[in-house]
Structure formats: C-alpha cells, structure tokens
Scaffold this motif. Structure first.
Motif, PDB file in Angstrom:
ATOM      1  N   VAL A 196       6.187  21.243  32.721  1.00 22.81           N
ATOM      2  CA  VAL A 196       7.173  21.622  33.741  1.00 22.81           C
ATOM      3  C   VAL A 196       7.133  23.140  33.897  1.00 22.81           C
ATOM      4  O   VAL A 196       6.852  23.874  32.952  1.00 22.81           O
ATOM      5  N   GLY A 197       7.395  23.578  35.110  1.00 25.77           N
ATOM      6  CA  GLY A 197       7.557  25.001  35.366  1.00 25.77           C
ATOM      7  C   GLY A 197       9.029  25.318  35.441  1.00 25.77           C
ATOM      8  O   GLY A 197       9.803  24.576  36.063  1.00 25.77           O
ATOM      9  N   VAL A 198       9.432  26.398  34.804  1.00 26.91           N
ATOM     10  CA  VAL A 198      10.830  26.814  34.826  1.00 26.91           C
ATOM     11  C   VAL A 198      10.880  28.247  35.332  1.00 26.91           C
ATOM     12  O   VAL A 198      10.411  29.176  34.672  1.00 26.91           O
ATOM     13  N   ALA A 199      11.429  28.409  36.529  1.00 24.02           N
ATOM     14  CA  ALA A 199      11.540  29.730  37.150  1.00 24.02           C
ATOM     15  C   ALA A 199      12.992  30.160  37.148  1.00 24.02           C
ATOM     16  O   ALA A 199      13.889  29.355  37.428  1.00 24.02           O
ATOM     17  N   VAL A 200      13.246  31.417  36.801  1.00 24.77           N
ATOM     18  CA  VAL A 200      14.605  31.950  36.826  1.00 24.77           C
ATOM     19  C   VAL A 200      14.678  33.033  37.897  1.00 24.77           C
ATOM     20  O   VAL A 200      13.763  33.854  38.038  1.00 24.77           O
ATOM     21  N   LEU A 201      15.761  33.017  38.663  1.00 27.82           N
ATOM     22  CA  LEU A 201      15.986  33.988  39.723  1.00 27.82           C
ATOM     23  C   LEU A 201      17.312  34.692  39.469  1.00 27.82           C
ATOM     24  O   LEU A 201      18.314  34.039  39.152  1.00 27.82           O
TER      25      LEU A 201
END
Length: 338
Positions: A196-201
């Motif tokens: 899974v990819g986990v991106a934080v903004l």
C-alpha cells in the motif's frame, strides 16, 4: 520541422505525445530522466483516468478501487464509484506503460532539458530543436512556466506539502482511504497484493514519521511493517497566468495545480493533454485555456472548498462527521470528480 515538441516525459507529456502521433503528427519528447520515473504521488487513478489510459491503448496492472472512504478515527463515510472502478498502481509501472506505448506509437524520446525557448509567428525553438508547437509538460514547478513569465503567485500562506511511503502489507480495503486530522490528511492506496502507498499532506513541514503519528489508528496498523523510502513534493499549489502563450501550451501540473486532496492528478493530466492536442490539430490553440478551465472546474471548486475547511482545526474536525451525516452529498461530490 517537428509538429509538436513536448517538454517532459511524465504521464501528461507522454499522453500528449501518444495523442499527437494518433492525430498523424510527429511528436518528440525531451526528458532528462531515464524511464521509469518515480515521484511522490498518491497512485490512485480515478475512473475517468483509467478510461483515458485505455483509450490510448495503455493497460497497466494494479488494484481495482471501488471508491473513496473518509475516516477520522471515530466516523467514516464512503462513496463507491459509478460503473467502472478506479485503479491503484505504482507510479513507476504507470510511467513504464505510457513510455512503451509512446515508443510503439512512433514517438521519439530524447534525453535532455528544455531550457530557453524562442518563439516566432510560425515556430518555436528549444533544446536545439524546431517545431510548430511546444507543449510544456514539465511538472508542478515547471521551469518553462516560470521562464515564459506565466507563473502566478499562489500565496505563501496556502503552501502545502506531500510525502509518500510504501508499506509491505496486504491491502485491507478496495477503497482509497483518506484519514483526516486537524493538521492534515493521510491517503492509503492499495497498489499491489502486498503493498500500500501512504501519502501524507499538510501545511506543516515535518518528517514523515511525525506526520504519521498524527493518525494513531493508521500508525498502529503500519507499525513494524517493512517500509520503503520517502518521496516528497511541494509546495503543491501552483498557478499559471494562462495555459496558452504564443506557440506554447501548458498541460498537466505545469498548467496549474490546486492540491492533491481529491486525487485527480493523473486523470487531469490525461484530459488536459488530450484537449491540448485536439486544439493544435484543429489549428485553434486559442481554444485551449477555456477547455482547460472546463475540464478542471469541478476539481478546482471542490478542492478549494475542502482546503478552506481543512485550513482551521475547528472546521477540519467537521469534514468527516458532515460526510457521515449527509452521505448523499458526499456521494455526489465523489461522482462529480470520477
């Protein structure tokens, strides 16, 4: 003389090149990096983006996505896509598929950078090449947009940044999960059977670990899982004074970008690239800015609205409860973007 010179071999530039070749024109892409190119990206493609890829003859392996789910640790709201699914796919696999399709279409891809641009009434010269038209697809912080004087200040107070990391764990949902907190968002996108990819903004510039700690439920799920390196991008908001200047058209992120909040980057790259080439093939580049505005309007309006709400902790905490209480509105918003 080349018909269309394309600065940038990312998804927008390669899509523009494939469309150019399909229209019977010669396309040359100038790109300094070897394929496949990785970058910070949420890696979720909306259904319209998947359809656009297939219309180009591009099939890429990934994980089907049924919709979007919002969570805040207590409540959740979800909306399924109408009809066709979206796709979670590694950025490198997407780029590799587009790159190969461009080569198969007869597109020439040359290493290098497009620096200074010279335009006349009937041609443009850049990177030692002369063409009838130039498409600037050189990314979020487009040097061509800046060099042509098309940068429009976005406001220092609205700067946001993104960081992405992959975790080796089986996806637990076939949705893109958006975890909300008072300081930002975390996006979980299934991209493989065990990945899974986990991106934080966020508007805050902190380490990935500090950002993830703001989502304790998610952080616990990912604890002790093998993690890949972190990639970052930002500031995210970029604006252009116009998307057409002389014999140059701006597509993808180079044409202007609000935020990654609604996850439409690839879909909009496909759509704006197709529109730019249609305008050039018809001999009407002047039509492109209005087409760009129409294609991106829903994205810009919804994203700006969410950003305004997320800017302040008091209103940020209301986003998921509101979506939970009024699911029809949340579904309508997702459907407008798909």
């Amino acid at each position: 003389m080349i018909d269309v010179l394309i600065a940038g071999g990312g998804p927008a530039g390669l899509a523009a090149a494939i469309h150019t070749a399909a229209a019977g024109m010669e396309a040359v892409v100038v790109e300094p990096r070897a394929a496949p190119v990785d970058k910070a990206c949420g890696e979720g493609i909306m259904p319209s983006g998947v359809a656009a890829l297939r219309s180009l003859g591009v099939e890429v392996a990934g994980r089907d996505l049924r919709g979007i789910r919002y969570l805040d640790g207590v409540r959740r709201a979800e909306a399924t896509f109408r009809g066709r699914p979206g796709l979670g796919v590694r950025r490198t696999e997407l780029h590799d598929a587009l790159h190969q399709r461009a080569l198969d279409s007869g597109v020439k891809i040359v290493p290098g950078k497009v620096g200074e641009v010279h335009q006349s009434h009937d041609r443009v010269t850049a990177a030692g090449l002369t063409a009838r038209w130039l498409i600037a697809a050189d990314g979020l912080h487009s040097p061509l947009r800046r060099g042509l004087g098309l940068d429009r200040p976005g406001g220092a107070g609205h700067r946001r940044y993104g960081l992405r990391r992959h975790y080796c764990i089986a996806p637990w949902a076939d949705f893109v999960e958006v975890h909300w907190s008072s300081h930002g968002e975390a996006y979980v996108t299934p991209v493989g059977d065990n990945l899974v990819g986990v991106a934080v903004l966020s508007r805050h510039r902190r380490s990935y670990e500090e950002h993830l700690a703001g989502f304790p439920v998610l952080a616990e799920v990912l604890r002790d899982r093998e993690a890949h390196s972190v990639r970052g991008a930002g500031p995210l908001r970029q604006r252009a004074r116009t998307q057409w200047y002389g014999r140059t058209l701006l597509v993808g992120d180079a044409a202007g970008y609000v935020d990654a909040l609604t996850g439409e980057g690839v879909a909009l790259a496909m759509a704006t690239a197709a529109a730019a080439v249609r305008c050039l093939a018809a001999g009407r580049p002047q039509d492109y800015p209005s087409q760009w505005a129409r294609l991106t309007r829903s994205h810009r309006l919804l994203t700006e609205g969410l950003l305004r709400a997320a800017r302040y902790p008091a209103t940020a905490r209301l986003i998921v409860p509101a979506a939970h209480r009024v699911p029809a509105v949340f579904r309508a918003a997702v459907h407008a973007l798909q």
